[in-house]
Design a protein around this motif. Sequence first.
Motif, PDB file in Angstrom:
ATOM      1  N   VAL A  98      28.256  46.055  21.587  1.00  0.00           N
ATOM      2  CA  VAL A  98      27.071  45.212  21.713  1.00  0.00           C
ATOM      3  C   VAL A  98      27.478  43.890  22.365  1.00  0.00           C
ATOM      4  O   VAL A  98      28.575  43.385  22.125  1.00  0.00           O
ATOM      5  CB  VAL A  98      26.372  44.978  20.353  1.00  0.00           C
ATOM      6  N   PHE A  99      26.574  43.347  23.193  1.00  0.00           N
ATOM      7  CA  PHE A  99      26.874  42.168  24.005  1.00  0.00           C
ATOM      8  C   PHE A  99      25.708  41.190  23.996  1.00  0.00           C
ATOM      9  O   PHE A  99      24.592  41.546  23.654  1.00  0.00           O
ATOM     10  CB  PHE A  99      27.116  42.580  25.472  1.00  0.00           C
ATOM     11  N   ASP A 100      25.981  39.984  24.426  1.00  0.00           N
ATOM     12  CA  ASP A 100      24.958  38.978  24.705  1.00  0.00           C
ATOM     13  C   ASP A 100      24.245  38.501  23.439  1.00  0.00           C
ATOM     14  O   ASP A 100      23.096  38.850  23.192  1.00  0.00           O
ATOM     15  CB  ASP A 100      23.928  39.490  25.727  1.00  0.00           C
ATOM     16  N   LYS A 101      24.948  37.717  22.661  1.00  0.00           N
ATOM     17  CA  LYS A 101      24.386  37.104  21.448  1.00  0.00           C
ATOM     18  C   LYS A 101      23.978  38.158  20.421  1.00  0.00           C
ATOM     19  O   LYS A 101      22.816  38.514  20.302  1.00  0.00           O
ATOM     20  CB  LYS A 101      23.226  36.178  21.794  1.00  0.00           C
TER      21      LYS A 101
ATOM     22  N   GLY B 237      21.600  41.570  23.469  1.00  0.00           N
ATOM     23  CA  GLY B 237      21.064  41.688  24.816  1.00  0.00           C
ATOM     24  C   GLY B 237      21.304  43.059  25.408  1.00  0.00           C
ATOM     25  O   GLY B 237      20.508  43.576  26.185  1.00  0.00           O
ATOM     26  N   ARG B 238      22.435  43.694  24.989  1.00  0.00           N
ATOM     27  CA  ARG B 238      22.794  44.995  25.549  1.00  0.00           C
ATOM     28  C   ARG B 238      23.621  45.767  24.528  1.00  0.00           C
ATOM     29  O   ARG B 238      24.413  45.179  23.797  1.00  0.00           O
ATOM     30  CB  ARG B 238      23.597  44.801  26.836  1.00  0.00           C
TER      31      ARG B 238
ATOM     32  N   THR C 140      26.398  36.242  13.209  1.00  0.00           N
ATOM     33  CA  THR C 140      26.172  36.092  14.647  1.00  0.00           C
ATOM     34  C   THR C 140      27.512  36.027  15.366  1.00  0.00           C
ATOM     35  O   THR C 140      28.509  35.583  14.804  1.00  0.00           O
ATOM     36  CB  THR C 140      25.371  34.817  14.986  1.00  0.00           C
ATOM     37  N   GLY C 141      27.519  36.473  16.604  1.00  0.00           N
ATOM     38  CA  GLY C 141      28.703  36.417  17.455  1.00  0.00           C
ATOM     39  C   GLY C 141      28.293  36.698  18.884  1.00  0.00           C
ATOM     40  O   GLY C 141      27.112  36.953  19.168  1.00  0.00           O
TER      41      GLY C 141
ATOM     42  N   LYS D  14      33.077  39.307  17.594  1.00  0.00           N
ATOM     43  CA  LYS D  14      33.866  38.247  18.213  1.00  0.00           C
ATOM     44  C   LYS D  14      32.960  37.205  18.849  1.00  0.00           C
ATOM     45  O   LYS D  14      31.819  37.490  19.186  1.00  0.00           O
ATOM     46  CB  LYS D  14      34.747  38.807  19.330  1.00  0.00           C
ATOM     47  N   GLY D  15      33.531  36.013  19.050  1.00  0.00           N
ATOM     48  CA  GLY D  15      32.820  34.975  19.767  1.00  0.00           C
ATOM     49  C   GLY D  15      33.535  33.648  19.642  1.00  0.00           C
ATOM     50  O   GLY D  15      34.476  33.510  18.878  1.00  0.00           O
TER      51      GLY D  15
END
Length: 185
Positions: free
Chosen positions: A106-109, A81-82, A120-121, A136-137
């Motif tokens: 990196v952020f948001d799925k 996402g970002r 995926t994280g 991470k997640g």
Amino acid sequence: MFATLSAPVRATSLLVLVAGFAFAAAPVVAQQTSKMTGMQLSNDEPIQIQSDKLEIRDQERKAEFTGNVKVVQGTTTMQAGRMVVYYKSGEGSVASGNADIEKIDVFDKVYLKSDKQEATGDTGTFNMVNETMQLKGKKVVLSEGENVFVGCQLNVAMRTGEATLDACGGRVMIQLDPKSRKQTN
């Protein structure tokens, strides 16, 4: 706004996942360490970045890509996402393509794919100085075909491909398909 940026060789470390997630069969434990040779740096292929918006802040030495971020290098794709790219002070910028990248968040799925492998994280960090990657997640999932590895944090030394999958207080889950093993004659 739709931004596309193709960068030359100095910024090609932006996408560092080149090949796979090849864990050896091992017992289920709270931490799994293995060699992930496909997670090594790739500096010889061009990168294409697409996003809904790009904001370059040269004085802060960073560039922020937001909305449907997609990064492609060779057969490897990263989506999020970002994405925030931090580069070292000195001459050059992300816009000119000659920035010396320090770190990428990196952020948001976060979704990574290379050939038959996927990861995926929720968030990720690529530290270009230490040459490490961390995904991470609540649930970090690595897969290659029917082989699936689940934890909450994946750490990779990009120079060597050495990787560790942590369960963060629980247990690492591994599902292996015996048909995926190489057959010896």
